[in-house]
Motif scaffolding. Sequence first.
Motif, PDB file in Angstrom:
ATOM      1  N   LEU A  52      80.085  45.382  38.875  1.00  0.00           N
ATOM      2  CA  LEU A  52      79.569  44.654  37.712  1.00  0.00           C
ATOM      3  C   LEU A  52      78.202  44.046  37.983  1.00  0.00           C
ATOM      4  CD1 LEU A  52      80.133  43.682  34.849  1.00  0.00           C
ATOM      5  CD2 LEU A  52      81.345  41.741  35.825  1.00  0.00           C
ATOM      6  N   ARG A  53      77.796  43.973  39.219  1.00  0.00           N
ATOM      7  CA  ARG A  53      76.532  43.329  39.578  1.00  0.00           C
ATOM      8  C   ARG A  53      75.316  44.259  39.472  1.00  0.00           C
ATOM      9  NH1 ARG A  53      77.374  38.268  40.995  1.00  0.00           N
ATOM     10  NH2 ARG A  53      79.288  37.696  42.039  1.00  0.00           N
ATOM     11  N   HIS A  54      75.530  45.486  39.092  1.00  0.00           N
ATOM     12  CA  HIS A  54      74.418  46.441  39.050  1.00  0.00           C
ATOM     13  C   HIS A  54      74.019  46.745  37.616  1.00  0.00           C
ATOM     14  CE1 HIS A  54      74.288  47.104  43.329  1.00  0.00           C
ATOM     15  NE2 HIS A  54      75.595  46.993  43.289  1.00  0.00           N
ATOM     16  N   ASP A  55      72.914  46.171  37.228  1.00  0.00           N
ATOM     17  CA  ASP A  55      72.339  46.376  35.916  1.00  0.00           C
ATOM     18  C   ASP A  55      71.570  47.689  35.928  1.00  0.00           C
ATOM     19  OD1 ASP A  55      71.671  45.758  33.333  1.00  0.00           O
ATOM     20  OD2 ASP A  55      70.198  44.241  33.836  1.00  0.00           O
ATOM     21  N   VAL A  56      71.564  48.402  34.824  1.00  0.00           N
ATOM     22  CA  VAL A  56      70.846  49.670  34.752  1.00  0.00           C
ATOM     23  C   VAL A  56      69.679  49.507  33.790  1.00  0.00           C
ATOM     24  CG1 VAL A  56      70.994  52.112  34.167  1.00  0.00           C
ATOM     25  CG2 VAL A  56      72.911  50.993  35.305  1.00  0.00           C
ATOM     26  N   ASP A  57      68.493  49.299  34.373  1.00  0.00           N
ATOM     27  CA  ASP A  57      67.272  49.176  33.590  1.00  0.00           C
ATOM     28  C   ASP A  57      66.332  50.359  33.811  1.00  0.00           C
ATOM     29  OD1 ASP A  57      67.877  46.617  32.492  1.00  0.00           O
ATOM     30  OD2 ASP A  57      67.322  45.703  34.390  1.00  0.00           O
ATOM     31  N   THR A  98      71.145  39.050  34.942  1.00  0.00           N
ATOM     32  CA  THR A  98      72.574  38.957  34.680  1.00  0.00           C
ATOM     33  C   THR A  98      73.084  40.280  34.132  1.00  0.00           C
ATOM     34  OG1 THR A  98      72.091  38.032  32.490  1.00  0.00           O
ATOM     35  CG2 THR A  98      72.572  36.474  34.242  1.00  0.00           C
ATOM     36  N   THR A  99      74.363  40.534  34.376  1.00  0.00           N
ATOM     37  CA  THR A  99      74.963  41.769  33.881  1.00  0.00           C
ATOM     38  C   THR A  99      76.086  41.527  32.897  1.00  0.00           C
ATOM     39  OG1 THR A  99      76.521  41.877  35.717  1.00  0.00           O
ATOM     40  CG2 THR A  99      74.404  43.008  36.003  1.00  0.00           C
ATOM     41  N   LEU A 100      76.548  40.290  32.808  1.00  0.00           N
ATOM     42  CA  LEU A 100      77.616  39.954  31.874  1.00  0.00           C
ATOM     43  C   LEU A 100      77.394  38.525  31.402  1.00  0.00           C
ATOM     44  CD1 LEU A 100      81.204  40.697  31.609  1.00  0.00           C
ATOM     45  CD2 LEU A 100      80.758  38.320  32.174  1.00  0.00           C
ATOM     46  N   LEU A 105      65.728  54.402  36.039  1.00  0.00           N
ATOM     47  CA  LEU A 105      66.408  55.579  36.568  1.00  0.00           C
ATOM     48  C   LEU A 105      66.967  55.326  37.972  1.00  0.00           C
ATOM     49  CD1 LEU A 105      67.268  58.458  36.052  1.00  0.00           C
ATOM     50  CD2 LEU A 105      65.033  59.219  36.858  1.00  0.00           C
ATOM     51  N   ALA A 106      66.249  54.594  38.804  1.00  0.00           N
ATOM     52  CA  ALA A 106      66.742  54.279  40.151  1.00  0.00           C
ATOM     53  C   ALA A 106      68.028  53.461  40.077  1.00  0.00           C
ATOM     54  CB  ALA A 106      65.682  53.530  40.944  1.00  0.00           C
ATOM     55  N   ASP A 107      68.129  52.574  39.081  1.00  0.00           N
ATOM     56  CA  ASP A 107      69.346  51.791  38.885  1.00  0.00           C
ATOM     57  C   ASP A 107      70.512  52.694  38.493  1.00  0.00           C
ATOM     58  OD1 ASP A 107      67.805  49.453  39.277  1.00  0.00           O
ATOM     59  OD2 ASP A 107      67.419  49.271  37.124  1.00  0.00           O
ATOM     60  N   LEU A 108      70.228  53.688  37.666  1.00  0.00           N
ATOM     61  CA  LEU A 108      71.272  54.623  37.252  1.00  0.00           C
ATOM     62  C   LEU A 108      71.761  55.443  38.438  1.00  0.00           C
ATOM     63  CD1 LEU A 108      73.013  55.839  35.048  1.00  0.00           C
ATOM     64  CD2 LEU A 108      71.110  57.379  34.486  1.00  0.00           C
ATOM     65  N   ARG A 109      70.848  55.836  39.313  1.00  0.00           N
ATOM     66  CA  ARG A 109      71.261  56.567  40.520  1.00  0.00           C
ATOM     67  C   ARG A 109      72.200  55.718  41.375  1.00  0.00           C
ATOM     68  NH1 ARG A 109      65.704  58.637  40.499  1.00  0.00           N
ATOM     69  NH2 ARG A 109      65.832  60.851  39.995  1.00  0.00           N
ATOM     70  N   LEU A 110      71.881  54.443  41.535  1.00  0.00           N
ATOM     71  CA  LEU A 110      72.733  53.542  42.305  1.00  0.00           C
ATOM     72  C   LEU A 110      74.094  53.385  41.628  1.00  0.00           C
ATOM     73  CD1 LEU A 110      73.235  51.571  44.613  1.00  0.00           C
ATOM     74  CD2 LEU A 110      72.117  49.809  43.244  1.00  0.00           C
ATOM     75  N   ALA A 111      74.091  53.198  40.320  1.00  0.00           N
ATOM     76  CA  ALA A 111      75.351  53.074  39.592  1.00  0.00           C
ATOM     77  C   ALA A 111      76.184  54.349  39.719  1.00  0.00           C
ATOM     78  CB  ALA A 111      75.075  52.765  38.122  1.00  0.00           C
ATOM     79  N   ALA A 112      75.531  55.502  39.672  1.00  0.00           N
ATOM     80  CA  ALA A 112      76.253  56.773  39.819  1.00  0.00           C
ATOM     81  C   ALA A 112      76.890  56.879  41.196  1.00  0.00           C
ATOM     82  CB  ALA A 112      75.312  57.950  39.564  1.00  0.00           C
ATOM     83  N   ALA A 113      76.222  56.374  42.215  1.00  0.00           N
ATOM     84  CA  ALA A 113      76.779  56.404  43.566  1.00  0.00           C
ATOM     85  C   ALA A 113      78.013  55.507  43.674  1.00  0.00           C
ATOM     86  CB  ALA A 113      75.728  55.979  44.584  1.00  0.00           C
ATOM     87  N   ILE A 114      78.034  54.414  42.916  1.00  0.00           N
ATOM     88  CA  ILE A 114      79.184  53.513  42.905  1.00  0.00           C
ATOM     89  C   ILE A 114      80.325  54.142  42.109  1.00  0.00           C
ATOM     90  CG2 ILE A 114      80.022  51.271  42.084  1.00  0.00           C
ATOM     91  CD1 ILE A 114      77.176  50.214  42.607  1.00  0.00           C
ATOM     92  N   GLY A 115      79.961  54.788  41.008  1.00  0.00           N
ATOM     93  CA  GLY A 115      80.946  55.434  40.149  1.00  0.00           C
ATOM     94  C   GLY A 115      80.717  55.082  38.698  1.00  0.00           C
ATOM     95  N   LEU A 116      80.593  56.100  37.864  1.00  0.00           N
ATOM     96  CA  LEU A 116      80.395  55.913  36.435  1.00  0.00           C
ATOM     97  C   LEU A 116      81.691  56.193  35.696  1.00  0.00           C
ATOM     98  CD1 LEU A 116      77.037  57.879  36.053  1.00  0.00           C
ATOM     99  CD2 LEU A 116      77.320  55.401  36.271  1.00  0.00           C
ATOM    100  N   GLY A 117      81.825  55.600  34.540  1.00  0.00           N
ATOM    101  CA  GLY A 117      82.951  55.930  33.679  1.00  0.00           C
ATOM    102  C   GLY A 117      82.785  57.345  33.159  1.00  0.00           C
ATOM    103  N   PRO A 118      83.841  57.932  32.636  1.00  0.00           N
ATOM    104  CA  PRO A 118      83.783  59.337  32.217  1.00  0.00           C
ATOM    105  C   PRO A 118      82.739  59.635  31.147  1.00  0.00           C
ATOM    106  CG  PRO A 118      85.866  58.329  31.546  1.00  0.00           C
ATOM    107  CD  PRO A 118      85.162  57.350  32.426  1.00  0.00           C
TER     108      PRO A 118
END
Length: 87
Positions: free
Chosen positions: A55-60, A18-20, A62-75
């Motif tokens: 919202l469905r992408h949890d960051v646990d 879950t992410t939220l 480094l690969a998860d962070l790369r995916l989140a970065a491709a979607i877009g990170l907050g500033p």
Amino acid sequence: AAPAGRAAYVADAAGLGTTLYTAPADGFAPRFGVASRAQHDGSGAVALAGELGSLRHDVDELADLRLAAAIGLGPRTAAATAELLGW
């Protein structure tokens, strides 16, 4: 979209975690880990549906962070990632 007076959650992209999680203060009992979705279901929490792609992408990992970065990170997350990882 969360029902008043009940716990609710958003499942992660894999459908296992879950992410939220949201709940009234007197019923707040979040679950954690890979199988948190099943734990929330077992507790009676309601799964939230809809267009929740980012919202469905949890960051646990480094690969998860790369995916989140491709979607877009907050500033702030983008700045911290750039500083720590040189991205």
